[in-house]
Scaffold this motif. Structure first.
Motif, PDB file in Angstrom:
ATOM      1  N   ARG A 137     -11.024 -35.487 -31.900  1.00  0.00           N
ATOM      2  CA  ARG A 137     -10.638 -34.247 -31.222  1.00  0.00           C
ATOM      3  C   ARG A 137     -11.482 -34.077 -29.976  1.00  0.00           C
ATOM      4  O   ARG A 137     -12.700 -34.221 -30.024  1.00  0.00           O
ATOM      5  CB  ARG A 137     -10.827 -33.056 -32.152  1.00  0.00           C
ATOM      6  N   ILE A 138     -10.807 -33.786 -28.877  1.00  0.00           N
ATOM      7  CA  ILE A 138     -11.496 -33.457 -27.634  1.00  0.00           C
ATOM      8  C   ILE A 138     -11.414 -31.946 -27.517  1.00  0.00           C
ATOM      9  O   ILE A 138     -10.312 -31.378 -27.507  1.00  0.00           O
ATOM     10  CB  ILE A 138     -10.826 -34.155 -26.430  1.00  0.00           C
ATOM     11  N   VAL A 139     -12.570 -31.294 -27.461  1.00  0.00           N
ATOM     12  CA  VAL A 139     -12.586 -29.829 -27.547  1.00  0.00           C
ATOM     13  C   VAL A 139     -13.301 -29.187 -26.363  1.00  0.00           C
ATOM     14  O   VAL A 139     -14.118 -29.821 -25.700  1.00  0.00           O
ATOM     15  CB  VAL A 139     -13.244 -29.357 -28.872  1.00  0.00           C
ATOM     16  N   ARG A 140     -12.968 -27.930 -26.132  1.00  0.00           N
ATOM     17  CA  ARG A 140     -13.631 -27.019 -25.191  1.00  0.00           C
ATOM     18  C   ARG A 140     -13.670 -27.552 -23.753  1.00  0.00           C
ATOM     19  O   ARG A 140     -14.681 -27.462 -23.069  1.00  0.00           O
ATOM     20  CB  ARG A 140     -15.037 -26.680 -25.689  1.00  0.00           C
ATOM     21  N   CYS A 141     -12.554 -28.092 -23.302  1.00  0.00           N
ATOM     22  CA  CYS A 141     -12.461 -28.603 -21.925  1.00  0.00           C
ATOM     23  C   CYS A 141     -12.271 -27.462 -20.941  1.00  0.00           C
ATOM     24  O   CYS A 141     -11.527 -26.521 -21.224  1.00  0.00           O
ATOM     25  CB  CYS A 141     -11.257 -29.521 -21.771  1.00  0.00           C
ATOM     26  N   ASN A 142     -12.868 -27.576 -19.754  1.00  0.00           N
ATOM     27  CA  ASN A 142     -12.557 -26.617 -18.703  1.00  0.00           C
ATOM     28  C   ASN A 142     -11.215 -27.003 -18.090  1.00  0.00           C
ATOM     29  O   ASN A 142     -10.649 -28.058 -18.392  1.00  0.00           O
ATOM     30  CB  ASN A 142     -13.683 -26.522 -17.668  1.00  0.00           C
ATOM     31  N   ALA A 143     -10.681 -26.162 -17.208  1.00  0.00           N
ATOM     32  CA  ALA A 143      -9.342 -26.374 -16.653  1.00  0.00           C
ATOM     33  C   ALA A 143      -9.228 -27.684 -15.881  1.00  0.00           C
ATOM     34  O   ALA A 143      -8.212 -28.388 -15.992  1.00  0.00           O
ATOM     35  CB  ALA A 143      -8.963 -25.197 -15.759  1.00  0.00           C
ATOM     36  N   ASP A 144     -10.250 -28.043 -15.107  1.00  0.00           N
ATOM     37  CA  ASP A 144     -10.195 -29.269 -14.311  1.00  0.00           C
ATOM     38  C   ASP A 144     -10.178 -30.514 -15.206  1.00  0.00           C
ATOM     39  O   ASP A 144      -9.404 -31.442 -14.973  1.00  0.00           O
ATOM     40  CB  ASP A 144     -11.374 -29.345 -13.342  1.00  0.00           C
ATOM     41  N   VAL A 145     -11.015 -30.530 -16.212  1.00  0.00           N
ATOM     42  CA  VAL A 145     -11.071 -31.664 -17.131  1.00  0.00           C
ATOM     43  C   VAL A 145      -9.760 -31.757 -17.907  1.00  0.00           C
ATOM     44  O   VAL A 145      -9.190 -32.841 -18.065  1.00  0.00           O
ATOM     45  CB  VAL A 145     -12.281 -31.541 -18.080  1.00  0.00           C
ATOM     46  N   ARG A 146      -9.267 -30.630 -18.364  1.00  0.00           N
ATOM     47  CA  ARG A 146      -8.008 -30.623 -19.120  1.00  0.00           C
ATOM     48  C   ARG A 146      -6.855 -31.157 -18.268  1.00  0.00           C
ATOM     49  O   ARG A 146      -5.979 -31.868 -18.767  1.00  0.00           O
ATOM     50  CB  ARG A 146      -7.704 -29.223 -19.623  1.00  0.00           C
ATOM     51  N   LYS A 147      -6.869 -30.826 -16.982  1.00  0.00           N
ATOM     52  CA  LYS A 147      -5.818 -31.292 -16.082  1.00  0.00           C
ATOM     53  C   LYS A 147      -5.840 -32.819 -15.976  1.00  0.00           C
ATOM     54  O   LYS A 147      -4.794 -33.470 -16.033  1.00  0.00           O
ATOM     55  CB  LYS A 147      -5.992 -30.665 -14.699  1.00  0.00           C
ATOM     56  N   VAL A 148      -7.029 -33.412 -15.848  1.00  0.00           N
ATOM     57  CA  VAL A 148      -7.149 -34.876 -15.786  1.00  0.00           C
ATOM     58  C   VAL A 148      -6.626 -35.499 -17.082  1.00  0.00           C
ATOM     59  O   VAL A 148      -5.880 -36.488 -17.056  1.00  0.00           O
ATOM     60  CB  VAL A 148      -8.611 -35.303 -15.517  1.00  0.00           C
ATOM     61  N   LEU A 149      -6.992 -34.928 -18.219  1.00  0.00           N
ATOM     62  CA  LEU A 149      -6.529 -35.445 -19.511  1.00  0.00           C
ATOM     63  C   LEU A 149      -5.012 -35.323 -19.634  1.00  0.00           C
ATOM     64  O   LEU A 149      -4.342 -36.235 -20.133  1.00  0.00           O
ATOM     65  CB  LEU A 149      -7.221 -34.714 -20.659  1.00  0.00           C
ATOM     66  N   SER A 150      -4.476 -34.228 -19.154  1.00  0.00           N
ATOM     67  CA  SER A 150      -3.033 -34.004 -19.224  1.00  0.00           C
ATOM     68  C   SER A 150      -2.265 -34.968 -18.321  1.00  0.00           C
ATOM     69  O   SER A 150      -1.272 -35.577 -18.738  1.00  0.00           O
ATOM     70  CB  SER A 150      -2.725 -32.555 -18.845  1.00  0.00           C
ATOM     71  N   ILE A 151      -2.725 -35.118 -17.089  1.00  0.00           N
ATOM     72  CA  ILE A 151      -2.070 -36.039 -16.143  1.00  0.00           C
ATOM     73  C   ILE A 151      -2.084 -37.461 -16.697  1.00  0.00           C
ATOM     74  O   ILE A 151      -1.144 -38.234 -16.495  1.00  0.00           O
ATOM     75  CB  ILE A 151      -2.762 -35.977 -14.761  1.00  0.00           C
ATOM     76  N   SER A 152      -3.128 -37.799 -17.426  1.00  0.00           N
ATOM     77  CA  SER A 152      -3.277 -39.137 -17.994  1.00  0.00           C
ATOM     78  C   SER A 152      -2.559 -39.297 -19.334  1.00  0.00           C
ATOM     79  O   SER A 152      -2.654 -40.349 -19.964  1.00  0.00           O
ATOM     80  CB  SER A 152      -4.768 -39.444 -18.192  1.00  0.00           C
ATOM     81  N   ASN A 153      -1.865 -38.249 -19.779  1.00  0.00           N
ATOM     82  CA  ASN A 153      -1.121 -38.245 -21.050  1.00  0.00           C
ATOM     83  C   ASN A 153      -2.000 -38.493 -22.267  1.00  0.00           C
ATOM     84  O   ASN A 153      -1.565 -39.086 -23.248  1.00  0.00           O
ATOM     85  CB  ASN A 153       0.030 -39.256 -21.024  1.00  0.00           C
ATOM     86  N   PHE A 154      -3.244 -38.041 -22.205  1.00  0.00           N
ATOM     87  CA  PHE A 154      -4.155 -38.262 -23.319  1.00  0.00           C
ATOM     88  C   PHE A 154      -3.814 -37.407 -24.534  1.00  0.00           C
ATOM     89  O   PHE A 154      -4.278 -37.701 -25.632  1.00  0.00           O
ATOM     90  CB  PHE A 154      -5.614 -38.063 -22.881  1.00  0.00           C
ATOM     91  N   GLU A 155      -2.984 -36.380 -24.357  1.00  0.00           N
ATOM     92  CA  GLU A 155      -2.578 -35.599 -25.523  1.00  0.00           C
ATOM     93  C   GLU A 155      -1.690 -36.426 -26.453  1.00  0.00           C
ATOM     94  O   GLU A 155      -1.493 -36.067 -27.610  1.00  0.00           O
ATOM     95  CB  GLU A 155      -1.892 -34.287 -25.125  1.00  0.00           C
ATOM     96  N   GLN A 156      -1.196 -37.565 -25.969  1.00  0.00           N
ATOM     97  CA  GLN A 156      -0.420 -38.487 -26.806  1.00  0.00           C
ATOM     98  C   GLN A 156      -1.341 -39.293 -27.738  1.00  0.00           C
ATOM     99  O   GLN A 156      -0.909 -39.796 -28.768  1.00  0.00           O
ATOM    100  CB  GLN A 156       0.382 -39.463 -25.940  1.00  0.00           C
ATOM    101  N   LEU A 157      -2.602 -39.430 -27.339  1.00  0.00           N
ATOM    102  CA  LEU A 157      -3.543 -40.288 -28.075  1.00  0.00           C
ATOM    103  C   LEU A 157      -4.627 -39.522 -28.824  1.00  0.00           C
ATOM    104  O   LEU A 157      -5.212 -40.042 -29.766  1.00  0.00           O
ATOM    105  CB  LEU A 157      -4.230 -41.244 -27.091  1.00  0.00           C
ATOM    106  N   PHE A 158      -4.929 -38.307 -28.361  1.00  0.00           N
ATOM    107  CA  PHE A 158      -6.010 -37.509 -28.929  1.00  0.00           C
ATOM    108  C   PHE A 158      -5.517 -36.095 -29.210  1.00  0.00           C
ATOM    109  O   PHE A 158      -4.584 -35.616 -28.577  1.00  0.00           O
ATOM    110  CB  PHE A 158      -7.175 -37.387 -27.935  1.00  0.00           C
TER     111      PHE A 158
END
Length: 101
Positions: free
Chosen positions: A77-98
């Motif tokens: 689980r990747i937790v407590r991300c700020n908006a900028d970090v979350r945006k990078v994770l989202s653009i990279s489709n990491f919600e598919q893996l984590f």
């Protein structure tokens, strides 16, 4: 130290907290955090609350953690991300893996 690792009392959960920049400079410490002592916890928590920057090398480090933890069967689980970090994770489709919370 930008990476802080804490193992739960029962040894089943490893929390890795990233402070500051999560980039190639953190590679060695991040890898040591989950490889130290041959740990094999059931769950991994990557706490990015205090990470103010993340780049492609950090994404690669997260993928290495995923492989180490069992690939598709890994509980990370990747937790407590700020908006900028979350945006990078989202653009990279990491919600598919984590699990991103």
């Amino acid at each position: 130290m930008p990476i802080k690792a804490t193992l739960s009392a029962d040894g089943q959960e490893l929390t890795i907290r990233v402070v500051g920049r999560f980039d190639f400079g953190a590679h060695q410490d991040f890898r040591e955090a989950y490889e130290r002592g041959g740990l094999t916890p059931e769950r991994y928590i990557v706490d990015l609350h205090d990470a103010d920057y993340i780049d492609s090398s950090a994404l690669g480090m997260l993928l290495l953690l995923r492989d180490h933890a069992g690939g598709d069967a890994a509980d990370i689980r990747i937790v407590r991300c700020n908006a900028d970090v979350r945006k990078v994770l989202s653009i990279s489709n990491f919600e598919q893996l984590f699990s991103i919370e």
